[in-house]
Design a protein around this motif. Structure first.
Motif, PDB file in Angstrom:
ATOM      1  N   GLN A  98      24.404  -7.302 -19.054  1.00  0.00           N
ATOM      2  CA  GLN A  98      24.221  -8.739 -19.227  1.00  0.00           C
ATOM      3  C   GLN A  98      23.880  -9.410 -17.904  1.00  0.00           C
ATOM      4  OE1 GLN A  98      27.968  -9.728 -21.400  1.00  0.00           O
ATOM      5  NE2 GLN A  98      26.616 -10.562 -22.952  1.00  0.00           N
ATOM      6  N   GLU A 103      19.833 -13.702 -18.637  1.00  0.00           N
ATOM      7  CA  GLU A 103      19.248 -14.691 -19.548  1.00  0.00           C
ATOM      8  C   GLU A 103      19.747 -16.095 -19.227  1.00  0.00           C
ATOM      9  OE1 GLU A 103      16.830 -14.517 -22.043  1.00  0.00           O
ATOM     10  OE2 GLU A 103      16.492 -12.655 -20.973  1.00  0.00           O
ATOM     11  N   SER A 110      12.441 -13.335 -20.478  1.00  0.00           N
ATOM     12  CA  SER A 110      12.030 -14.212 -21.581  1.00  0.00           C
ATOM     13  C   SER A 110      11.238 -15.405 -21.054  1.00  0.00           C
ATOM     14  CB  SER A 110      13.258 -14.700 -22.352  1.00  0.00           C
ATOM     15  OG  SER A 110      13.926 -13.633 -22.967  1.00  0.00           O
ATOM     16  N   ASP A 492      13.557  -9.900 -27.610  1.00  0.00           N
ATOM     17  CA  ASP A 492      14.645 -10.734 -28.136  1.00  0.00           C
ATOM     18  C   ASP A 492      15.695  -9.868 -28.836  1.00  0.00           C
ATOM     19  OD1 ASP A 492      13.435 -13.003 -27.191  1.00  0.00           O
ATOM     20  OD2 ASP A 492      12.452 -13.500 -29.092  1.00  0.00           O
ATOM     21  N   GLN A 493      15.220  -8.834 -29.543  1.00  0.00           N
ATOM     22  CA  GLN A 493      16.150  -7.931 -30.224  1.00  0.00           C
ATOM     23  C   GLN A 493      16.988  -7.160 -29.210  1.00  0.00           C
ATOM     24  OE1 GLN A 493      16.522  -7.816 -33.661  1.00  0.00           O
ATOM     25  NE2 GLN A 493      18.372  -6.669 -33.085  1.00  0.00           N
ATOM     26  N   ASN A 496      19.653  -9.543 -28.119  1.00  0.00           N
ATOM     27  CA  ASN A 496      20.659  -9.735 -29.172  1.00  0.00           C
ATOM     28  C   ASN A 496      21.572  -8.514 -29.297  1.00  0.00           C
ATOM     29  OD1 ASN A 496      19.570 -12.247 -29.769  1.00  0.00           O
ATOM     30  ND2 ASN A 496      18.226 -11.475 -31.373  1.00  0.00           N
ATOM     31  N   ASP A 497      20.976  -7.316 -29.269  1.00  0.00           N
ATOM     32  CA  ASP A 497      21.780  -6.095 -29.384  1.00  0.00           C
ATOM     33  C   ASP A 497      22.759  -5.980 -28.218  1.00  0.00           C
ATOM     34  OD1 ASP A 497      20.453  -5.465 -31.683  1.00  0.00           O
ATOM     35  OD2 ASP A 497      19.141  -3.952 -30.786  1.00  0.00           O
ATOM     36  N   THR A 499      23.950  -8.466 -26.341  1.00  0.00           N
ATOM     37  CA  THR A 499      24.963  -9.520 -26.449  1.00  0.00           C
ATOM     38  C   THR A 499      26.005  -9.172 -27.508  1.00  0.00           C
ATOM     39  OG1 THR A 499      23.332 -11.186 -25.771  1.00  0.00           O
ATOM     40  CG2 THR A 499      25.334 -11.970 -26.857  1.00  0.00           C
ATOM     41  N   GLN A 500      25.530  -8.733 -28.676  1.00  0.00           N
ATOM     42  CA  GLN A 500      26.470  -8.369 -29.740  1.00  0.00           C
ATOM     43  C   GLN A 500      27.323  -7.173 -29.331  1.00  0.00           C
ATOM     44  OE1 GLN A 500      24.098  -7.784 -33.255  1.00  0.00           O
ATOM     45  NE2 GLN A 500      23.443  -9.918 -33.354  1.00  0.00           N
TER      46      GLN A 500
END
Length: 565
Positions: A98, A103, A110, A492-493, A496-497, A499-500
């Motif tokens: 992270q 981000e 991004s 973006d995926q 998201n992966d 972060t999750q």
């Protein structure tokens, strides 16, 4: 029983209370010693003596000095520590990823991707401004450089995890040697558990030494009848009584990155782990970081391939006097779909434009690419022959298996359009990006040197911005090659992966920490030194000692009376 027998019995009591006080003192002295397990004295009645029809007791004796420990609870604590250690490693790696992603900052990928497509969009407003085209080229270069930097940083995390695995190899060997030596000392001192007493201090040292292996891997620890602790992992012994097995690191490579696994030296079998730091390092490296790098490569490869497919069909403000493909084939005589290209071309056509700068006329020549798999499929050599057959153009295969195309006249310029085969993007002819992975993504040096060649048009050299419109639309365009996803959606995926995954890993690690803390409290209730309890025991032993001393004094007075008679 005689008076002398009574004195002997009282003397034994004094000795028993003295040993009891010694144990209490030892507990108090080690109340702050990490890993120390409270000891307690086991008292039992001495054997009775027959006196006529009477059975007379002979006082107290010490059956042994043992540790106050709940072995079942200790095993549960070790298992919980193993799970927590694995979760901590994975949680830490997610935090690192992270941080690398960065981000919501002005420099994250991004934002740079959006800036890149925005810079292309500005060309639509200023089609003749070379500065706008140079800005688009530099924005693409900044994006590619950031992707390269992210790959290097994540790859460093990957190799660091392999180094940590190697460090655990040395630690496992050191700890197993320590446990084996302590086993021998304990068995020797306890006499194979022939007596009720335990080597408390040595056992405390061994328990402390066993705590770390349980954090490294989900080992199983069992105590034999001799008192030795046996350590096994997935059915294979690491320590058995006084012997141990050596482990070593097996290095390898995957996708150009160093890997490391631990195996037993004697039979080369891998240490199969389901918990502990070693399991955490394996999972973090192979499943978390490895998957991250794969997704980053997917983003970089998709960006380069899909952008180049559109870009390669466009023309800039000026054409090429000569151009050489960026990508080489493994064999110029091999069919193009089996020549080792990162992007596989298909059957189709592309147009070669030959523009005369004096007359201003442009000739369009269609070049067919046959890759239907029946017969006569095109190779790099056959494509060069087709191009050389066009008037005003020469083409050949270079010594390093690249395709070179040159204008035959100084007045001619060449350009490309209408590629339905994807061969231009596959070979790297008239492309914006080079490379196919996050580690080698870059901008074509031709564009870096001359931004006027940015292919914004698809209607001829120097005319229009139709191709730039298509390039801008790629930002949000669903693609069949990506199963309906967009190029930016791939990244973006990835976000998201990550972060999750970080959220789940943090929750799991916190849950294991709380559970381990609960078990530690339960173990301390039994094994920890409570100074209040020790004070109570000390007072009781003191009173018993004083009473026994008073008893001896009374017997002594009776003896004096007896002697005086």
């Amino acid at each position: 029983m005689s008076l002398f027998g009574s004195i002997q019995m009282a003397g034994n009591t004094l000795q028993a209370m003295q040993l009891g006080l010694h144990v209490v003192g030892n507990n108090i002295a080690n109340s702050n010693t990490p890993g120390y397990i409270r000891e307690r004295t086991i008292y039992t009645t001495a054997p009775v003596q027959r006196k006529g029809n009477l059975s007379i007791g002979l006082g107290v004796q010490i059956a042994g000095i043992v540790q106050s420990v709940d072995r079942f609870m200790v095993d549960r604590l070790r298992n919980a520590g193993s799970d927590r250690a694995s979760a901590d490693v994975q949680d830490g790696v997610y935090r690192d990823l992270q941080s690398i992603l960065g981000e919501l900052s002005d420099t994250d990928i991004s934002t740079q991707t959006a800036n890149f497509f925005n810079s292309i969009n500005q060309i639509l407003d200023y089609p003749d401004d070379i500065a706008m085209r140079n800005l688009a080229v530099q924005s693409g270069k900044t994006l590619a450089t950031s992707v390269n930097a992210m790959h290097r940083r994540v790859a460093t995390v990957y190799t660091d995890l392999s180094k940590q695995v190697d460090n655990l190899t040395r630690e496992i060997n050191t700890l197993s040697n320590q446990v084996a030596k302590l086993n021998l000392q304990i068995v020797t001192l306890e006499g194979g558990n022939a007596t009720g007493s335990e080597a408390g201090g040595l056992r405390s040292q061994r328990d402390a030494a066993l705590q770390r292996p349980a954090e490294i891997a989900d080992v199983k620890i069992s105590e034999g009848h001799t008192g030795a602790a046996n350590v096994s992992l997935a059915g294979e012994f690491l320590v058995f009584e006084g012997t141990r097995r050596q482990v070593e690191t097996q290095f390898g490579a995957e996708n150009g990155l160093q890997t490391a696994k631990i195996r037993f030296s004697d039979n080369n079998s891998s240490l199969r782990v389901g918990g502990g730091e070693l399991h955490g390092y394996y999972e973090a490296r192979d499943s978390i970081v490895g998957k991250f790098l794969d997704r980053l490569d997917e983003f970089a490869g998709s960006l380069a391939a899909e952008f180049n497919k559109i870009y390669s069909q466009g023309q800039g403000l000026s054409g090429f006097k000569s151009i050489t493909s960026v990508n080489r084939v493994s064999d110029p005589g091999a069919t193009l779909d089996e020549a080792g290209l990162a992007v596989t071309p298909t059957t189709g056509d592309f147009d070669l434009l030959v523009r005369n700068s004096v007359s201003g006329l442009t000739e369009t020549h269609a070049v067919h690419v046959d890759l239907n798999g029946i017969d006569g499929d095109d190779t790099l050599a056959s494509i060069a022959e087709k191009l050389s057959a066009i008037n005003g153009v020469t083409a050949f295969v270079t010594s390093d298996n690249r395709l070179s195309i040159q204008a035959a006249s100084a007045d001619n310029q060449i350009a490309f359009s209408g590629d339905t085969s994807g061969v231009l993007a596959a070979l790297g002819i008239n492309t914006f990006f080079t490379g196919s992975k996050a580690s080698d993504l870059a901008v074509n040096e031709i564009l870096v040197a001359d931004g006027s060649k940015f292919a914004a048009s698809d209607a001829g050299i120097g005319a229009g911005t139709e191709n730039a419109v298509k390039l801008v639309a790629l930002h949000d365009q669903s693609l069949d090659s990506l199963n309906g996803n967009t190029v930016t959606g791939v990244y973006d995926q990835l976000i998201n992966d990550t972060t999750q995954g970080a959220t789940v890993a943090k929750a799991v690690a916190e849950g294991f920490r709380v559970f381990e803390g609960t078990l530690q409290a339960a173990v301390q209730e039994t094994s920890g030194v409570n100074l209040d309890e020790e004070a109570i025991d000390m007072i009781m032993l003191q009173r018993t000692y004083q009473a026994s001393a008073k008893y001896i004094a009374t017997i002594s007075e009776l003896l004096d009376v007896l002697v005086a008679l």
